[in-house]
Design an enzyme around this catalytic site. Structure first.
Site, PDB file in Angstrom:
ATOM      1  N   CYS A 127      -3.435   4.629  -4.200  1.00  0.00           N
ATOM      2  CA  CYS A 127      -4.202   5.883  -4.171  1.00  0.00           C
ATOM      3  C   CYS A 127      -3.916   6.711  -5.413  1.00  0.00           C
ATOM      4  O   CYS A 127      -4.485   7.790  -5.572  1.00  0.00           O
ATOM      5  CB  CYS A 127      -3.905   6.669  -2.900  1.00  0.00           C
ATOM      6  N   ASP A 169       0.863  -1.179   0.000  1.00  0.00           N
ATOM      7  CA  ASP A 169       0.000   0.000   0.000  1.00  0.00           C
ATOM      8  C   ASP A 169       0.902   1.234   0.000  1.00  0.00           C
ATOM      9  O   ASP A 169       1.020   1.934   1.009  1.00  0.00           O
ATOM     10  CB  ASP A 169      -0.897  -0.051   1.262  1.00  0.00           C
TER      11      ASP A 169
HETATM   12  C1  LIG Z   1      -0.895   4.744   2.016  1.00  0.00           C
HETATM   13  S1  LIG Z   1      -0.173   4.528   3.618  1.00  0.00           S
HETATM   14  C2  LIG Z   1      -0.718   2.886   3.973  1.00  0.00           C
HETATM   15  C3  LIG Z   1      -0.768   2.503   5.426  1.00  0.00           C
HETATM   16  C4  LIG Z   1      -1.594   1.267   5.786  1.00  0.00           C
HETATM   17  N1  LIG Z   1      -1.519   0.208   4.808  1.00  0.00           N
HETATM   18  C5  LIG Z   1      -3.041   1.666   6.030  1.00  0.00           C
HETATM   19  O1  LIG Z   1      -3.890   1.400   5.169  1.00  0.00           O
HETATM   20  O2  LIG Z   1      -3.334   2.245   7.094  1.00  0.00           O
HETATM   21  C6  LIG Z   1       1.510   4.368   3.185  1.00  0.00           C
HETATM   22  C7  LIG Z   1       2.442   4.155   4.351  1.00  0.00           C
HETATM   23  O3  LIG Z   1       3.753   3.980   3.819  1.00  0.00           O
HETATM   24  C8  LIG Z   1       4.690   4.663   4.636  1.00  0.00           C
HETATM   25  N2  LIG Z   1       5.812   4.965   3.728  1.00  0.00           N
HETATM   26  C9  LIG Z   1       5.863   5.853   2.718  1.00  0.00           C
HETATM   27  N3  LIG Z   1       7.027   5.757   2.063  1.00  0.00           N
HETATM   28  C10 LIG Z   1       7.735   4.781   2.671  1.00  0.00           C
HETATM   29  C11 LIG Z   1       9.019   4.207   2.439  1.00  0.00           C
HETATM   30  N4  LIG Z   1       9.814   4.608   1.444  1.00  0.00           N
HETATM   31  N5  LIG Z   1       9.425   3.220   3.268  1.00  0.00           N
HETATM   32  C12 LIG Z   1       8.643   2.798   4.270  1.00  0.00           C
HETATM   33  N6  LIG Z   1       7.413   3.281   4.518  1.00  0.00           N
HETATM   34  C13 LIG Z   1       6.973   4.273   3.738  1.00  0.00           C
HETATM   35  C14 LIG Z   1       3.944   5.854   5.184  1.00  0.00           C
HETATM   36  O4  LIG Z   1       4.515   6.276   6.412  1.00  0.00           O
HETATM   37  C15 LIG Z   1       2.540   5.308   5.351  1.00  0.00           C
HETATM   38  O5  LIG Z   1       2.330   4.795   6.638  1.00  0.00           O
END
Ligand SMILES: C[S@@+](CC[C@H](N)C(=O)[O-])C[C@H]1O[C@@H](n2cnc3c(N)ncnc32)[C@H](O)[C@@H]1O
Length: 397
Positions: free
Chosen positions: A354, A327
């Site tokens: 998204c 995600d």
């Molecule tokens: C769209 S959210 C999805 C969170 C979860 N699946 C939910 O539905 O609640 C994307 C998540 O990826 C994390 N994120 C973004 N870029 C990242 C990266 N390069 N490495 C690790 N995590 C990352 C963000 O902090 C966020 O929590």
């Protein structure tokens, strides 16, 4: 290229299709205009709002000469050219908004992944108003409101129709401080919103309320202020149900949950695989990892690890991965991460997206490795805006 800017010019144009990003495309004297406040098939008078001299310019429809059947009178009095930039499509009937989103998802998959896919964008209640549980209000010169499109101007509003009552601007106003750049409201099941103030340097301070709790299916999730949580009141339920159905995890299986946030999918996947299985969640934000570890504490088969997710992280995942759930943020996973996922040889990948363009690019990267798009569902989790959430099931071979 033109040698004279069109900014400020008034033109009459025919509106073509909607583009990724929510603007409609029109053409004039060989150039593309990205037009807001218009709908496909309309004839409108536009005023050019931005022209940087390239192949395109931006414009606002200021007069509708031939309206689309999908056009409605916006329910919001702050909508329109030069006004609130929050929602792009309040002038389209809700069903038409979903058709426009379906067109964009279809077109991105066609253009970037060479796939013809039937796309239906499903409505999710509450819709189209009072669904947004998290609001970020801008502050300027003592005004608490919402920003105009591509502008620092803050529009003074006395309410936002897409916000849930707990996230209304009236709840934010008492937190106004001279140094505030924005006031953020996060509502959940905690019996009142969390109110935070963000200053000009991006420093955030919680003014009232604590971590929010969110009930999803049979579980409760704690989310610290500023941590990621889906904004539509029903999004977490809808996405968890869809991910679980597509993953179809069996007892004893091993699942990898990339970009797992506070462990929403990790926890339910943990229940699916049971005590004999395992779910490994990976997330970059420290506070989300802390929340996530607490949220899955009753499920010893789940483990959440802090990691900046890139190809190396995924290559470092040892042992079996029967299913990979991902995600990613709006930028998508990108080719190197997709390839590392393929190298784990899961039996299925469930991809929550998204951004339909990023999804389409990543689907193309999967396809290059012999994977196929087996199923796609799309949800209108952002009514009145051009945003859309997709969940894709990819299978090898
Ligand atoms: C769209 S959210 C999805 C969170 C979860 N699946 C939910 O539905 O609640 C994307 C998540 O990826 C994390 N994120 C973004 N870029 C990242 C990266 N390069 N490495 C690790 N995590 C990352 C963000 O902090 C966020 O929590």
């Amino acid at each position: 290229m033109t040698d004279r800017s069109w900014a400020g010019r008034s033109l009459t144009v025919e509106i073509g299709q909607v583009a990724h990003g929510g603007h409609c495309v029109a053409r004039h004297e060989g150039r593309v205009l990205f037009v807001r406040h218009a709908l496909p098939g309309e004839r409108v008078r536009v005023v050019v709002t931005e022209d940087r001299g390239g192949s395109f310019a931006r414009a606002d429809a200021v007069e509708v000469l031939t309206p689309s059947k999908a056009r409605v009178s916006p329910p919001c009095r702050y909508a329109g050219p030069g006004r609130c930039g929050g929602c792009g499509w309040p002038h389209a009937a809700p069903a038409a908004q979903r058709e426009l989103k379906a067109f964009v998802v279809r077109e991105q998959l066609q253009r970037l992944a060479r796939l013809d896919v039937d796309v239906v964008v499903e409505a999710v209640e509450p819709a189209p108003l009072h669904w947004r549980t998290r609001m970020q209000y801008a502050v300027r010169d003592g005004v608490v409101g919402l920003r105009a499109h591509r502008s620092h101007e803050v529009i003074d509003i006395d309410g936002c129709l897409i916000a849930v009552p707990d996230a209304d601007v009236s709840v934010a106003r008492p937190a106004l401080r001279s140094a505030a750049r924005s006031i953020e409201l996060e509502s959940g099941d905690a019996g009142g919103p969390t109110v935070s103030v963000v200053d000009g340097r991006g420093r955030r301070q919680v003014v009232s309320g604590g971590p929010q709790r969110h009930r999803v299916r049979n579980r409760s999730f704690e989310v610290s202020s500023g941590g990621f949580w889906q904004v539509h009141e029903r999004a977490a339920d809808v996405l968890a149900d869809t991910v679980l159905a597509m993953a179809g995890a069996r007892p004893g299986e091993s699942i990898v949950d990339l970009f797992c946030g506070v462990g929403l999918f990790t926890a339910f996947l943990g229940e699916q695989v049971g005590a004999g299985g395992r779910v490994r969640g990976y997330e970059g934000a420290a506070s989300a990892v802390r929340d996530g570890v607490r949220n899955v504490a009753d499920l010893p088969q789940c483990r959440i690890t802090r990691a900046a997710i890139d190809a190396r992280t995924v290559q470092g995942i040892d042992g079996l991965a029967d299913v990979v759930v991902l995600d990613p943020p709006r930028t998508g996973a990108k080719k190197a991460v997709v390839e590392a996922i393929c190298d784990l040889s899961p039996r299925a990948v469930v991809y929550v997206a998204c951004d339909p363009a990023a999804l389409a690019r990543d689907v193309a990267s999967f396809a290059a490795r012999g994977w196929r798009l087996e199923q796609l569902r799309a949800f209108d989790l952002f009514p009145m805006t051009h945003h859309v959430e997709c969940v894709a099931l990819l299978l090898p071979g």
